[in-house]
Write a protein that holds these residues in place. Sequence first.
Motif, PDB file in Angstrom:
ATOM      1  N   LEU A   1       0.934  -1.123  -0.006  1.00 39.29           N
ATOM      2  CA  LEU A   1      -0.066  -0.067   0.046  1.00 39.29           C
ATOM      3  C   LEU A   1       0.963   1.326   0.073  1.00 39.29           C
ATOM      4  CD1 LEU A   1      -2.865   0.883   0.206  1.00 39.29           C
ATOM      5  CD2 LEU A   1      -2.484   1.402   2.898  1.00 39.29           C
TER       6      LEU A   1
ATOM      7  N   PHE B   1       1.211  -2.920   7.207  1.00 38.88           N
ATOM      8  CA  PHE B   1       0.430  -3.385   8.172  1.00 38.88           C
ATOM      9  C   PHE B   1       0.990  -4.692   8.891  1.00 38.88           C
ATOM     10  CE2 PHE B   1      -3.313  -0.354   8.100  1.00 38.88           C
ATOM     11  CZ  PHE B   1      -2.936   0.064   6.823  1.00 38.88           C
TER      12      PHE B   1
ATOM     13  N   LYS C   1     -10.155  12.195   7.242  1.00 36.13           N
ATOM     14  CA  LYS C   1     -10.392  10.784   7.701  1.00 36.13           C
ATOM     15  C   LYS C   1      -9.142  10.222   7.984  1.00 36.13           C
ATOM     16  CE  LYS C   1     -14.410   8.264   7.242  1.00 36.13           C
ATOM     17  NZ  LYS C   1     -14.962   7.156   6.635  1.00 36.13           N
TER      18      LYS C   1
ATOM     19  N   ILE D   1      -3.917  -7.399   8.861  1.00 39.73           N
ATOM     20  CA  ILE D   1      -3.138  -8.459   8.010  1.00 39.73           C
ATOM     21  C   ILE D   1      -2.441  -7.721   6.805  1.00 39.73           C
ATOM     22  CG2 ILE D   1      -3.894 -10.566   9.158  1.00 39.73           C
ATOM     23  CD1 ILE D   1      -5.451 -10.831   6.464  1.00 39.73           C
TER      24      ILE D   1
ATOM     25  N   PRO E   1      -3.121  -9.749   0.539  1.00 41.27           N
ATOM     26  CA  PRO E   1      -2.412 -10.744  -0.132  1.00 41.27           C
ATOM     27  C   PRO E   1      -1.893 -10.315  -1.526  1.00 41.27           C
ATOM     28  CG  PRO E   1      -4.609 -11.058   0.035  1.00 41.27           C
ATOM     29  CD  PRO E   1      -4.616  -9.822   0.896  1.00 41.27           C
ATOM     30  N   PRO E   2      -0.931 -10.942  -2.134  1.00 43.71           N
ATOM     31  CA  PRO E   2      -0.499 -10.697  -3.415  1.00 43.71           C
ATOM     32  C   PRO E   2      -1.943 -11.138  -4.432  1.00 43.71           C
ATOM     33  CG  PRO E   2       0.839 -12.415  -2.692  1.00 43.71           C
ATOM     34  CD  PRO E   2      -0.040 -12.032  -1.718  1.00 43.71           C
ATOM     35  N   LEU E   3      -1.651 -10.606  -5.704  1.00 46.19           N
ATOM     36  CA  LEU E   3      -2.738 -11.130  -6.782  1.00 46.19           C
ATOM     37  C   LEU E   3      -2.496 -12.548  -6.948  1.00 46.19           C
ATOM     38  CD1 LEU E   3      -4.423  -8.417  -7.343  1.00 46.19           C
ATOM     39  CD2 LEU E   3      -3.282  -8.723  -9.798  1.00 46.19           C
TER      40      LEU E   3
ATOM     41  N   ASN F   1      -7.128 -10.269  -5.750  1.00 49.66           N
ATOM     42  CA  ASN F   1      -6.198 -10.565  -4.051  1.00 49.66           C
ATOM     43  C   ASN F   1      -7.083 -10.693  -2.984  1.00 49.66           C
ATOM     44  OD1 ASN F   1      -7.184  -8.008  -3.915  1.00 49.66           O
ATOM     45  ND2 ASN F   1      -5.375  -6.886  -3.575  1.00 49.66           N
TER      46      ASN F   1
ATOM     47  N   LEU G   1      -9.701  -9.246  -1.911  1.00 45.09           N
ATOM     48  CA  LEU G   1     -10.389  -8.149  -1.352  1.00 45.09           C
ATOM     49  C   LEU G   1     -11.628  -7.899  -2.052  1.00 45.09           C
ATOM     50  CD1 LEU G   1      -9.696  -5.641   0.700  1.00 45.09           C
ATOM     51  CD2 LEU G   1      -8.588  -4.532  -1.385  1.00 45.09           C
TER      52      LEU G   1
ATOM     53  N   ILE H   1     -14.735  -5.199  -2.542  1.00 50.18           N
ATOM     54  CA  ILE H   1     -15.243  -3.640  -2.189  1.00 50.18           C
ATOM     55  C   ILE H   1     -16.413  -3.496  -2.811  1.00 50.18           C
ATOM     56  CG2 ILE H   1     -14.471  -1.183  -2.678  1.00 50.18           C
ATOM     57  CD1 ILE H   1     -11.678  -2.232  -3.424  1.00 50.18           C
TER      58      ILE H   1
ATOM     59  N   GLU I   1     -12.469  -5.539   8.869  1.00 50.27           N
ATOM     60  CA  GLU I   1     -11.531  -5.526  10.140  1.00 50.27           C
ATOM     61  C   GLU I   1     -10.196  -6.335   9.884  1.00 50.27           C
ATOM     62  OE1 GLU I   1     -15.228  -6.132  13.233  1.00 50.27           O
ATOM     63  OE2 GLU I   1     -14.052  -8.024  12.431  1.00 50.27           O
ATOM     64  N   ARG I   2     -10.268  -7.318   8.685  1.00 47.50           N
ATOM     65  CA  ARG I   2      -9.206  -7.828   8.233  1.00 47.50           C
ATOM     66  C   ARG I   2      -8.331  -6.878   7.263  1.00 47.50           C
ATOM     67  NH1 ARG I   2      -9.988 -12.838   5.155  1.00 47.50           N
ATOM     68  NH2 ARG I   2      -7.861 -13.378   5.797  1.00 47.50           N
ATOM     69  N   TYR I   3      -8.973  -6.030   6.573  1.00 41.74           N
ATOM     70  CA  TYR I   3      -8.336  -5.119   5.745  1.00 41.74           C
ATOM     71  C   TYR I   3      -8.548  -3.608   5.869  1.00 41.74           C
ATOM     72  CZ  TYR I   3      -8.076  -9.630   3.371  1.00 41.74           C
ATOM     73  OH  TYR I   3      -7.647 -10.758   2.951  1.00 41.74           O
ATOM     74  N   PRO I   4      -7.866  -2.984   7.194  1.00 39.45           N
ATOM     75  CA  PRO I   4      -8.110  -1.780   7.500  1.00 39.45           C
ATOM     76  C   PRO I   4      -7.407  -0.623   6.419  1.00 39.45           C
ATOM     77  CG  PRO I   4      -6.375  -2.500   8.715  1.00 39.45           C
ATOM     78  CD  PRO I   4      -6.785  -3.570   7.893  1.00 39.45           C
ATOM     79  N   HIS I   5      -6.902  -1.265   5.360  1.00 37.46           N
ATOM     80  CA  HIS I   5      -6.087  -0.314   4.314  1.00 37.46           C
ATOM     81  C   HIS I   5      -6.960   0.763   3.653  1.00 37.46           C
ATOM     82  CE1 HIS I   5      -4.319  -4.318   5.047  1.00 37.46           C
ATOM     83  NE2 HIS I   5      -3.407  -3.772   4.451  1.00 37.46           N
ATOM     84  N   MET I   6      -8.127   0.501   3.576  1.00 37.59           N
ATOM     85  CA  MET I   6      -8.864   1.488   2.899  1.00 37.59           C
ATOM     86  C   MET I   6      -9.855   2.305   3.612  1.00 37.59           C
ATOM     87  SD  MET I   6      -8.288   0.783  -0.490  1.00 37.59           S
ATOM     88  CE  MET I   6      -9.728   0.820  -1.579  1.00 37.59           C
ATOM     89  N   ILE I   7      -9.741   2.549   4.953  1.00 39.55           N
ATOM     90  CA  ILE I   7     -10.613   3.081   5.907  1.00 39.55           C
ATOM     91  C   ILE I   7     -10.791   4.556   5.390  1.00 39.55           C
ATOM     92  CG2 ILE I   7     -10.643   4.303   8.315  1.00 39.55           C
ATOM     93  CD1 ILE I   7      -9.990   1.669   9.382  1.00 39.55           C
ATOM     94  N   SER I   8      -9.859   5.381   5.037  1.00 38.78           N
ATOM     95  CA  SER I   8      -9.875   6.692   4.826  1.00 38.78           C
ATOM     96  C   SER I   8     -10.384   6.950   3.224  1.00 38.78           C
ATOM     97  CB  SER I   8      -8.759   7.344   5.229  1.00 38.78           C
ATOM     98  OG  SER I   8      -7.479   6.862   4.782  1.00 38.78           O
TER      99      SER I   8
END
Lengths: 90, 120
Positions: free
Chosen positions: A16, A40, A71, A83, A86-88, B21, B23, B25, B49-56
């Motif tokens: 990310l 993360f 935010k 966690i 995961p990769p693609l 991957n 995810l 959405i 909860e598992r993927y907080p990467h997109m919270i904002s």
Amino acid sequence: SYVDQKVSVIMNDGRLVVGTLRGLDQTTNIIMQGCQERIFSEDEGVEVVELGLYMIRGDNIAVIGLVDENKDKELDLENLRGIPLPPLKH
Amino acid sequence: MLFYSFFKTQVGQQVTVELKNDLAIQGTLESVDQFLNFKLKDISVVDEERYPHMISVKNCFIRGSVVRYVQLSPPTVDTALLQDAARREAQSTQQQQQQSKPPTAATNTTAIATATGSVS
């Protein structure tokens, strides 16, 4: 358009990267300024690595998210757990 | 072109895009392009909860090449129209293939024979 805004890019390998989108083309190659990689983990807080000005090739990009700056400021990165993505898998 | 046209009819609908991957959405389909890249509005990550990467992140662009599934709402899909469009597309592709059909072995040998005949 997301140009000149803060974006969050998810790459194919699960990384990310957050930064200011400066440019993009038809194949979604992008130029991002002030890149920060956010790593993360389940036990420690989010690790931030400063990267500077980057060009990322479109082949490696999965998602480009528009960051809501308000935010994002509220985020407590030190206490955020998760966690790694995961990769693609094709 | 068929699915590009189909997704254009889905603009404004709630969809869930599942990526390669894993995810997923959920969001409102804002736009689609010829590569089937999607732009979603007011997103929420399934299993946040598992993927907080997109919270904002509220709006995002998803590259077509990473999509595994697009989950749609059944009442919004006119399957009869889709079937019809698919049939027409299949027919036009069949016609295109027949028109640009390569020459068969029989026609090739006659062509070679006439050519050598004219030289000698």
